[in-house]
Design a protein around this motif. Structure first.
Motif, PDB file in Angstrom:
ATOM      1  N   ALA A 129       0.763  -1.146  -0.099  1.00 40.12           N
ATOM      2  CA  ALA A 129       0.099   0.061  -0.063  1.00 40.12           C
ATOM      3  C   ALA A 129       0.518   1.582  -0.123  1.00 40.12           C
ATOM      4  CB  ALA A 129      -0.542   0.123   1.683  1.00 40.12           C
ATOM      5  N   LEU A 130       0.312   2.947  -0.716  1.00 42.30           N
ATOM      6  CA  LEU A 130       0.983   3.308  -1.000  1.00 42.30           C
ATOM      7  C   LEU A 130       1.154   4.804   0.924  1.00 42.30           C
ATOM      8  CD1 LEU A 130       0.422   4.690  -3.973  1.00 42.30           C
ATOM      9  CD2 LEU A 130       2.515   3.788  -3.455  1.00 42.30           C
ATOM     10  N   GLY A 131       0.403   3.929   1.300  1.00 45.80           N
ATOM     11  CA  GLY A 131       0.110   4.959   3.112  1.00 45.80           C
ATOM     12  C   GLY A 131       1.133   5.225   3.622  1.00 45.80           C
ATOM     13  N   ARG A 132       1.536   5.824   4.491  1.00 43.57           N
ATOM     14  CA  ARG A 132       2.810   6.128   5.373  1.00 43.57           C
ATOM     15  C   ARG A 132       2.506   5.299   6.209  1.00 43.57           C
ATOM     16  NH1 ARG A 132       1.678  11.287   6.385  1.00 43.57           N
ATOM     17  NH2 ARG A 132       0.383  10.454   7.541  1.00 43.57           N
ATOM     18  N   LYS A 133       3.729   4.133   6.500  1.00 41.83           N
ATOM     19  CA  LYS A 133       4.308   3.243   7.379  1.00 41.83           C
ATOM     20  C   LYS A 133       4.968   3.411   8.668  1.00 41.83           C
ATOM     21  CE  LYS A 133       3.553   0.294   3.170  1.00 41.83           C
ATOM     22  NZ  LYS A 133       4.038   0.098   1.920  1.00 41.83           N
ATOM     23  N   LEU A 134       4.571   2.365   9.346  1.00 49.38           N
ATOM     24  CA  LEU A 134       5.412   2.863  11.314  1.00 49.38           C
ATOM     25  C   LEU A 134       6.324   1.402  11.164  1.00 49.38           C
ATOM     26  CD1 LEU A 134       6.251   3.635  13.357  1.00 49.38           C
ATOM     27  CD2 LEU A 134       3.981   3.508  14.688  1.00 49.38           C
ATOM     28  N   VAL A 135       7.059   0.986  11.678  1.00 47.52           N
ATOM     29  CA  VAL A 135       7.598   0.022  11.457  1.00 47.52           C
ATOM     30  C   VAL A 135       8.055   0.015  13.334  1.00 47.52           C
ATOM     31  CG1 VAL A 135       9.813  -1.918  11.353  1.00 47.52           C
ATOM     32  CG2 VAL A 135       8.594  -0.236   9.382  1.00 47.52           C
ATOM     33  N   ILE A 136       8.080  -0.684  14.417  1.00 45.53           N
ATOM     34  CA  ILE A 136       8.220  -1.197  15.378  1.00 45.53           C
ATOM     35  C   ILE A 136       8.606  -1.785  16.019  1.00 45.53           C
ATOM     36  CG2 ILE A 136       6.945  -1.129  17.808  1.00 45.53           C
ATOM     37  CD1 ILE A 136       4.675   1.567  16.865  1.00 45.53           C
ATOM     38  N   GLY A 137       9.488  -1.756  16.221  1.00 42.57           N
ATOM     39  CA  GLY A 137      10.630  -3.105  16.643  1.00 42.57           C
ATOM     40  C   GLY A 137      10.940  -3.257  18.225  1.00 42.57           C
ATOM     41  N   VAL A 138      10.805  -5.168  18.565  1.00 44.26           N
ATOM     42  CA  VAL A 138      11.490  -4.797  20.030  1.00 44.26           C
ATOM     43  C   VAL A 138      12.316  -6.700  20.405  1.00 44.26           C
ATOM     44  CG1 VAL A 138       9.424  -4.705  22.210  1.00 44.26           C
ATOM     45  CG2 VAL A 138       8.843  -4.390  20.349  1.00 44.26           C
ATOM     46  N   VAL A 246       2.056   2.304  23.973  1.00 47.25           N
ATOM     47  CA  VAL A 246       2.921   2.791  22.966  1.00 47.25           C
ATOM     48  C   VAL A 246       2.609   2.949  21.275  1.00 47.25           C
ATOM     49  CG1 VAL A 246       6.158   3.689  22.286  1.00 47.25           C
ATOM     50  CG2 VAL A 246       4.919   2.700  25.241  1.00 47.25           C
ATOM     51  N   CYS A 247       3.225   1.217  20.560  1.00 44.70           N
ATOM     52  CA  CYS A 247       1.792   1.523  19.602  1.00 44.70           C
ATOM     53  C   CYS A 247       1.407   2.514  19.020  1.00 44.70           C
ATOM     54  CB  CYS A 247       1.807   0.074  19.252  1.00 44.70           C
ATOM     55  SG  CYS A 247       2.787  -0.800  18.874  1.00 44.70           S
ATOM     56  N   GLY A 248      -0.131   2.458  20.015  1.00 46.67           N
ATOM     57  CA  GLY A 248      -1.249   3.982  19.575  1.00 46.67           C
ATOM     58  C   GLY A 248      -0.891   5.359  20.072  1.00 46.67           C
ATOM     59  N   ASP A 249       0.160   5.674  20.434  1.00 48.38           N
ATOM     60  CA  ASP A 249       0.054   6.515  20.712  1.00 48.38           C
ATOM     61  C   ASP A 249       1.805   7.067  19.455  1.00 48.38           C
ATOM     62  OD1 ASP A 249      -0.228   7.417  23.047  1.00 48.38           O
ATOM     63  OD2 ASP A 249       1.028   6.520  24.494  1.00 48.38           O
ATOM     64  N   LEU A 250       2.620   6.296  19.173  1.00 44.03           N
ATOM     65  CA  LEU A 250       3.301   6.481  18.193  1.00 44.03           C
ATOM     66  C   LEU A 250       2.672   6.313  16.895  1.00 44.03           C
ATOM     67  CD1 LEU A 250       6.335   4.050  18.263  1.00 44.03           C
ATOM     68  CD2 LEU A 250       6.112   6.587  19.499  1.00 44.03           C
ATOM     69  N   ALA A 251       1.789   5.428  16.743  1.00 48.42           N
ATOM     70  CA  ALA A 251       0.251   5.199  15.562  1.00 48.42           C
ATOM     71  C   ALA A 251      -0.439   7.499  15.318  1.00 48.42           C
ATOM     72  CB  ALA A 251      -0.648   4.551  15.279  1.00 48.42           C
ATOM     73  N   LEU A 252      -0.146   7.994  16.654  1.00 46.77           N
ATOM     74  CA  LEU A 252      -0.815   9.257  16.449  1.00 46.77           C
ATOM     75  C   LEU A 252      -0.065  10.471  16.348  1.00 46.77           C
ATOM     76  CD1 LEU A 252      -2.507   9.127  20.149  1.00 46.77           C
ATOM     77  CD2 LEU A 252      -3.639   9.212  17.876  1.00 46.77           C
ATOM     78  N   ALA A 253       1.031   9.927  16.103  1.00 45.91           N
ATOM     79  CA  ALA A 253       2.688  10.643  16.028  1.00 45.91           C
ATOM     80  C   ALA A 253       2.733  10.338  14.743  1.00 45.91           C
ATOM     81  CB  ALA A 253       3.933  10.498  16.777  1.00 45.91           C
ATOM     82  N   TYR A 254       1.702  10.109  14.006  1.00 47.35           N
ATOM     83  CA  TYR A 254       3.279   9.213  12.985  1.00 47.35           C
ATOM     84  C   TYR A 254       1.582   8.717  11.905  1.00 47.35           C
ATOM     85  CZ  TYR A 254       7.618   9.055  14.638  1.00 47.35           C
ATOM     86  OH  TYR A 254       9.188   9.175  15.170  1.00 47.35           O
ATOM     87  N   LEU A 255       0.642   8.384  12.929  1.00 47.93           N
ATOM     88  CA  LEU A 255      -0.522   8.947  10.779  1.00 47.93           C
ATOM     89  C   LEU A 255      -0.328   7.697   9.965  1.00 47.93           C
ATOM     90  CD1 LEU A 255      -2.583  12.157  11.355  1.00 47.93           C
ATOM     91  CD2 LEU A 255      -2.664   9.911  12.481  1.00 47.93           C
ATOM     92  N   PRO A 256       0.365   6.238  10.767  1.00 45.48           N
ATOM     93  CA  PRO A 256       0.561   5.345   9.703  1.00 45.48           C
ATOM     94  C   PRO A 256      -0.934   5.231   8.609  1.00 45.48           C
ATOM     95  CG  PRO A 256       1.346   4.258  11.995  1.00 45.48           C
ATOM     96  CD  PRO A 256       0.048   5.880  11.633  1.00 45.48           C
ATOM     97  N   HIS A 257      -1.214   5.493   7.622  1.00 45.58           N
ATOM     98  CA  HIS A 257      -2.288   4.684   7.194  1.00 45.58           C
ATOM     99  C   HIS A 257      -2.086   3.997   5.922  1.00 45.58           C
ATOM    100  CE1 HIS A 257      -5.251   7.880   8.419  1.00 45.58           C
ATOM    101  NE2 HIS A 257      -4.054   8.431   8.425  1.00 45.58           N
ATOM    102  N   GLY A 258      -0.949   3.670   5.908  1.00 39.40           N
ATOM    103  CA  GLY A 258      -0.110   2.707   4.866  1.00 39.40           C
ATOM    104  C   GLY A 258       0.352   1.246   5.988  1.00 39.40           C
TER     105      GLY A 258
END
Lengths: 327, 327
Positions: A129-138, A246-258
């Motif tokens: 998908a073209l939208g912004r993506k957020l990768v979260i590594g633990v 934390v994932c929810g908070d970061l999703a608010l910061a980056y709005l990862p529609h992808g």
């Protein structure tokens, strides 16, 4: 092997993965090493190149679990320093590039095979998908990176592991104080990492008046998944719930529609408990923005080699060019 | 005025600012209106156009305090809905564009005159520096946006006001519980906003066994700056310290080597107390990453009209093109 190859690497806080770029633009067979078995990264690199009978490299591209700034990179959660000059001389190349490991993961998404991800929550939005993506590594540590398109793919680096650990209850504050002891503060990474899981387990046991057993993060995870030890189970659930917040908070910061992509050894290991932890509900519990959060897809990257695929995209932005690079 | 003009607007949760794009690519004189004085945005717009004797607009570009998604935008902290069709018909134009207000602020930085910012902390990095920039707005609500260059300027929108309110102490948890009462949770915006300052003040007073006075955010700020009321002073300090924690966390998420910019009416009003609150030390208190945080410059945007300058950059990416657009 007498031709020069492009070498791809992923240097984490605990393990290092190395592989060679293949002509179709993906890494070949990957070798994994424990950092603790080598005095330095150069020693590990020389060991690998010798075992693979590689005389010299056309290029070395390393994803490193550290902020990338300058020619000498100090790993955040490992005593190693990785020095451009030493890597050049060990690999007999002038072409060395370092990239943050989460940036590499962010770059890999477009090339990830469909069987390299598992859907966790939200709508099914495909990896291409073209939208912004957020990768979260633990893993040994915690971090995130955002990939967006502006012509080509642009990746936003971050140091999210050092953000403030979220606390919303008296119990959460008690855990925070435990993790902050002798450190002055507790960052996200103090709970969301292998060491974090261990410390959360010790806190859970001590809170119940029990003496914590001497367990590694892998053992705690194993006991939790087997439902063999209530303290291990509760520690895993606590960590997953903090991860969801934390994932929810970061999703608010980056709005990862992808899409949101979880990665890293700890995230993969704890994945069987995601549903039991109420992960999806906790991730989207953001008051008036709950509907927005529910619109994001969440996947788990199941392939350990994903960061090397990200390195491959740098070595070879267009797969048809690979043959030139690897000669 | 018989020629069509490009109209620029900044619709906040409390006030709306309108101005016309001038030939040199900047907004002209700005009129500010209280939203509460109008039943709808269209009514306000018609009032302004009639007062300015503008018959029709070549374009209307509005910065709005809301997530921008679709043709009808519901403001986050105001009952208004802004509808593309109604704006088109009120302004007699087919050319209407909405942008999130923090995105507009992120876009304005390159054109901000030097006297529109005040240096607060960190090194002195000029507004026209190339690195990634982070704008953080505290007004009726809270939000942030990141501006980066990838060829042209690309802005990353966000909804940071809804992130989890940071808590690190028992007192902080007590405040969080006060702000979460009857809401289920407390977001960043519950403390970092005009209404937030009021509620923090009420909590400070009640914590001391005092009956809170019926004060507006502006009055609390005034008493704090005059050092006329200890509860007002402490409320302002609490809000500024939370703001510092959040700014530091967001700086870890975006790594703004081009600078952090504070904006918004509440940030501007509380600015005289930044030093007294220990803002800079709190912002950089991030354990092993303290040195990284200290490398970021922090400025305050002192011009209320900054978001309109951001709208102007959309109307007129190159100032020499303005004449064509405004005809």
């Amino acid at each position: 092997m007498t031709i020069a190859v492009a070498l791809l690497g992923d240097v984490g806080g605990t393990n290092t993965r190395l592989g060679v770029l293949l002509p179709h633009g993906m890494p070949g067979q990957i070798s994994t090493f424990r950092n603790a078995d080598f005095a330095s990264f150069e020693q590990l690199l020389l060991h690998y190149l010798s075992a693979q009978d590689v005389q010299s490299c056309a290029a070395v591209i390393l994803a490193i679990a550290a902020p990338i700034n300058g020619d000498i990179i100090g790993l955040t959660n490992c005593a190693w320093q990785i020095d451009t000059n030493s890597v050049c001389s060990a690999a007999k190349t002038k072409n060395v590039r370092f990239i943050n490991d989460l940036e590499a993961l962010a770059l890999c998404l477009d090339r990830l095979p469909a069987n390299a991800v598992t859907h966790i929550a939200g709508p099914h939005i495909p990896t291409d998908a073209l939208g912004r993506k957020l990768v979260i590594g633990v893993g040994t540590g915690f971090n995130a990176a955002c990939a967006m398109r502006s012509g080509s793919v642009v990746v936003l680096p971050a140091e999210c592991g050092h953000m403030t650990l979220p606390v919303e209850t008296a119990e959460g504050l008690h855990l925070r104080d435990h993790l902050a002891k002798s450190r002055g503060r507790a960052s996200v990474e103090r709970a969301l990492s292998g060491q974090g899981l261990t410390e959360v387990y010790q806190w859970v046991a001590a809170s119940r008046g029990l003496v914590p057993k001497d367990l590694t993060a892998a053992q705690i995870t194993h006991h939790a998944i087997q439902n063999a030890d209530p303290c291990c189970m509760d520690a895993a659930i606590v960590v997953l719930r903090i991860l969801a917040t934390v994932c929810g908070d970061l999703a608010l910061a980056y709005l990862p529609h992808g899409g949101v992509y979880l990665a890293g050894s700890v995230a993969r290991a704890l994945a069987p408990l995601l549903a039991a932890s109420g992960f999806a509900a906790e991730l989207t519990r953001k008051g008036r923005q709950t509907g927005l959060l529910q619109s994001f897809s969440v996947h788990l990257i199941t392939k350990d080699a994903a960061a090397l695929i990200g390195c491959a995209t740098l070595a070879c932005p267009h797969p048809e060019m690979t043959m030139e690079l690897s000669r």
